[in-house]
Motif scaffolding. Structure first.
Motif, mmCIF file in Angstrom:
data_model
loop_
_atom_site.group_PDB
_atom_site.id
_atom_site.type_symbol
_atom_site.label_atom_id
_atom_site.label_comp_id
_atom_site.label_asym_id
_atom_site.label_seq_id
_atom_site.Cartn_x
_atom_site.Cartn_y
_atom_site.Cartn_z
ATOM 1 N N LYS A 84 0.834 -1.207 0.000
ATOM 2 C CA LYS A 84 0.000 0.000 0.000
ATOM 3 C C LYS A 84 0.870 1.259 0.000
ATOM 4 C CE LYS A 84 -4.343 1.444 2.182
ATOM 5 N NZ LYS A 84 -5.253 1.094 1.069
ATOM 6 N N ALA A 85 1.954 1.225 0.789
ATOM 7 C CA ALA A 85 2.867 2.371 0.836
ATOM 8 C C ALA A 85 3.530 2.592 -0.526
ATOM 9 C CB ALA A 85 3.928 2.145 1.915
ATOM 10 N N LYS A 86 3.908 1.501 -1.195
ATOM 11 C CA LYS A 86 4.562 1.621 -2.504
ATOM 12 C C LYS A 86 3.584 2.126 -3.554
ATOM 13 C CE LYS A 86 7.982 -1.951 -1.475
ATOM 14 N NZ LYS A 86 8.353 -3.373 -1.657
ATOM 15 N N ILE A 87 2.345 1.627 -3.524
ATOM 16 C CA ILE A 87 1.336 2.063 -4.489
ATOM 17 C C ILE A 87 1.066 3.554 -4.344
ATOM 18 C CG2 ILE A 87 -1.164 1.983 -4.904
ATOM 19 C CD1 ILE A 87 0.205 -0.172 -6.387
ATOM 20 N N ASN A 88 0.953 4.016 -3.083
ATOM 21 C CA ASN A 88 0.640 5.418 -2.820
ATOM 22 C C ASN A 88 1.879 6.310 -2.829
ATOM 23 O OD1 ASN A 88 -2.282 5.367 -2.328
ATOM 24 N ND2 ASN A 88 -1.785 4.092 -0.577
ATOM 25 N N ARG A 89 3.062 5.673 -2.920
ATOM 26 C CA ARG A 89 4.330 6.402 -2.867
ATOM 27 C C ARG A 89 4.397 7.289 -1.619
ATOM 28 N NH1 ARG A 89 2.902 5.755 -8.119
ATOM 29 N NH2 ARG A 89 4.500 4.957 -9.529
ATOM 30 N N ASP A 90 3.960 6.685 -0.510
ATOM 31 C CA ASP A 90 3.901 7.410 0.759
ATOM 32 C C ASP A 90 4.035 6.397 1.887
ATOM 33 O OD1 ASP A 90 3.413 9.023 2.939
ATOM 34 O OD2 ASP A 90 1.545 9.874 2.161
ATOM 35 N N GLU A 91 5.015 6.597 2.757
ATOM 36 C CA GLU A 91 5.209 5.670 3.882
ATOM 37 C C GLU A 91 4.106 5.789 4.932
ATOM 38 O OE1 GLU A 91 8.272 8.632 6.331
ATOM 39 O OE2 GLU A 91 9.029 6.792 5.395
ATOM 40 N N ASN A 92 3.304 6.839 4.832
ATOM 41 C CA ASN A 92 2.192 7.038 5.762
ATOM 42 C C ASN A 92 0.896 6.509 5.152
ATOM 43 O OD1 ASN A 92 3.714 8.552 7.809
ATOM 44 N ND2 ASN A 92 3.837 10.129 6.227
ATOM 45 N N ILE A 93 0.218 5.629 5.884
ATOM 46 C CA ILE A 93 -1.015 5.005 5.407
ATOM 47 C C ILE A 93 -2.181 5.536 6.235
ATOM 48 C CG2 ILE A 93 -2.252 2.808 5.235
ATOM 49 C CD1 ILE A 93 0.498 1.516 4.719
ATOM 50 N N TYR A 94 -3.181 6.086 5.559
ATOM 51 C CA TYR A 94 -4.278 6.755 6.244
ATOM 52 C C TYR A 94 -5.559 5.912 6.305
ATOM 53 C CZ TYR A 94 -1.204 10.766 6.086
ATOM 54 O OH TYR A 94 -0.115 11.596 6.255
ATOM 55 N N SER A 95 -5.430 4.599 6.167
ATOM 56 C CA SER A 95 -6.580 3.703 6.289
ATOM 57 C C SER A 95 -6.871 3.427 7.766
ATOM 58 C CB SER A 95 -6.283 2.369 5.587
ATOM 59 O OG SER A 95 -6.022 2.552 4.230
ATOM 60 N N THR A 96 -8.144 3.237 8.082
ATOM 61 C CA THR A 96 -8.505 2.842 9.441
ATOM 62 C C THR A 96 -8.232 1.355 9.628
ATOM 63 O OG1 THR A 96 -10.785 2.249 8.867
ATOM 64 C CG2 THR A 96 -10.358 4.556 9.438
ATOM 65 N N HIS A 97 -8.202 0.920 10.901
ATOM 66 C CA HIS A 97 -8.012 -0.501 11.185
ATOM 67 C C HIS A 97 -9.145 -1.313 10.570
ATOM 68 C CE1 HIS A 97 -5.309 0.315 14.955
ATOM 69 N NE2 HIS A 97 -4.980 1.053 13.909
ATOM 70 N N GLN A 98 -10.351 -0.761 10.537
ATOM 71 C CA GLN A 98 -11.485 -1.474 9.958
ATOM 72 C C GLN A 98 -11.336 -1.619 8.446
ATOM 73 O OE1 GLN A 98 -14.462 -2.881 11.719
ATOM 74 N NE2 GLN A 98 -14.062 -3.901 9.771
ATOM 75 N N GLN A 99 -10.858 -0.570 7.795
ATOM 76 C CA GLN A 99 -10.653 -0.649 6.345
ATOM 77 C C GLN A 99 -9.610 -1.703 5.989
ATOM 78 O OE1 GLN A 99 -9.694 3.504 5.841
ATOM 79 N NE2 GLN A 99 -11.697 3.995 4.951
ATOM 80 N N ILE A 100 -8.543 -1.766 6.771
ATOM 81 C CA ILE A 100 -7.515 -2.784 6.545
ATOM 82 C C ILE A 100 -8.101 -4.174 6.763
ATOM 83 C CG2 ILE A 100 -5.305 -3.704 7.354
ATOM 84 C CD1 ILE A 100 -4.557 -0.802 8.122
ATOM 85 N N ALA A 101 -8.921 -4.315 7.794
ATOM 86 C CA ALA A 101 -9.559 -5.607 8.087
ATOM 87 C C ALA A 101 -10.435 -6.055 6.922
ATOM 88 C CB ALA A 101 -10.381 -5.508 9.370
ATOM 89 N N TYR A 102 -11.188 -5.116 6.322
ATOM 90 C CA TYR A 102 -12.008 -5.450 5.148
ATOM 91 C C TYR A 102 -11.141 -5.975 4.013
ATOM 92 C CZ TYR A 102 -16.243 -3.184 7.002
ATOM 93 O OH TYR A 102 -17.348 -2.857 7.749
#
Length: 210
Positions: free
Chosen positions: A158-176
């Motif tokens: 996800k970090a590579k796709i977004n070209r950003d080491e910071n990921i702004y997804s919630t824990h619930q979104q990651i779980a989905y």
């Protein structure tokens, strides 16, 4: 549209094909989180990404999602292509991972270009190969990696796709995306933080071990 098309696909397609894509394709945009293709839709065209990223998901009989792969600028979705040529309903859900722009190529032109342009045929075959490899990797990840290893791979991707080491997804979104529960994800994120692979911030996750 022509300059964006040239920048994203000029190294793949000859000038004549680029001109046809520019003439017959339609420019579309989608905001992050917006559904582009829904499961059960009749797919009438194939997207060529100009900017951003799209995640491709499957859904089980209980309505739970599983992330299959991402597509980026210069890519297309082979599963969409399959639905177009077979005139069947979509078996995947495509959601904009980031703000995205893409050209939708009509079915009739896809078939015509396959016969007319070698570069288009090569692109289609390579897309099939790349997406199949990514789906096999997703299967291997589920079958052979522990859940914490799966989660770390997901965060890196996800970090590579977004070209950003910071990921702004919630824990619930990651779980989905990972087809598991929020409680499991929260516990594993804490474990990864203790291992100094990530840092949990107030509204985002920082990936340290890229």
């Amino acid at each position: 549209m022509h300059s964006e098309l040239q920048e994203a696909y000029g190294f793949l397609f000859e000038k004549e094909l680029l001109e046809e894509i520019n003439k017959f394709g339609s420019l579309r945009t989608a905001k992050a989180g917006e559904k582009i293709i829904e499961i059960g839709d009749f797919v009438k065209g194939m997207p060529l990404l100009l900017k951003g990223a799209i995640k491709i998901l499957r859904e089980d009989s209980d309505g739970d999602e599983l992330l299959l792969y991402f597509i980026e600028r210069g890519d297309t979705c082979a599963m969409t292509l399959s639905c177009c040529l077979g005139e069947t309903r979509s078996e995947i859900r495509a959601v904009a991972e980031t703000d995205t722009s893409f050209i939708m190529v009509p079915i009739s032109k896809m078939e015509e270009w396959t016969a007319k342009y070698k570069s288009w045929r090569n692109f289609v075959f390579e897309s099939y190969h790349s997406r199949l490899s990514e789906m096999l990797e997703a299967i291997d990840t589920i079958a052979f990696l522990n859940m914490d290893e799966r989660l770390m791979k997901y965060l890196r991707d996800k970090a590579k796709i977004n070209r950003d080491e910071n990921i702004y997804s919630t824990h619930q979104q990651i779980a989905y995306d990972m087809h598991t529960s929020r409680v499991v994800i929260s516990r594993l994120l804490k474990k990864l933080e203790l291992e100094k692979k990530i840092s949990l911030q107030r509204n985002h996750i920082k990936v340290i071990d890229l």
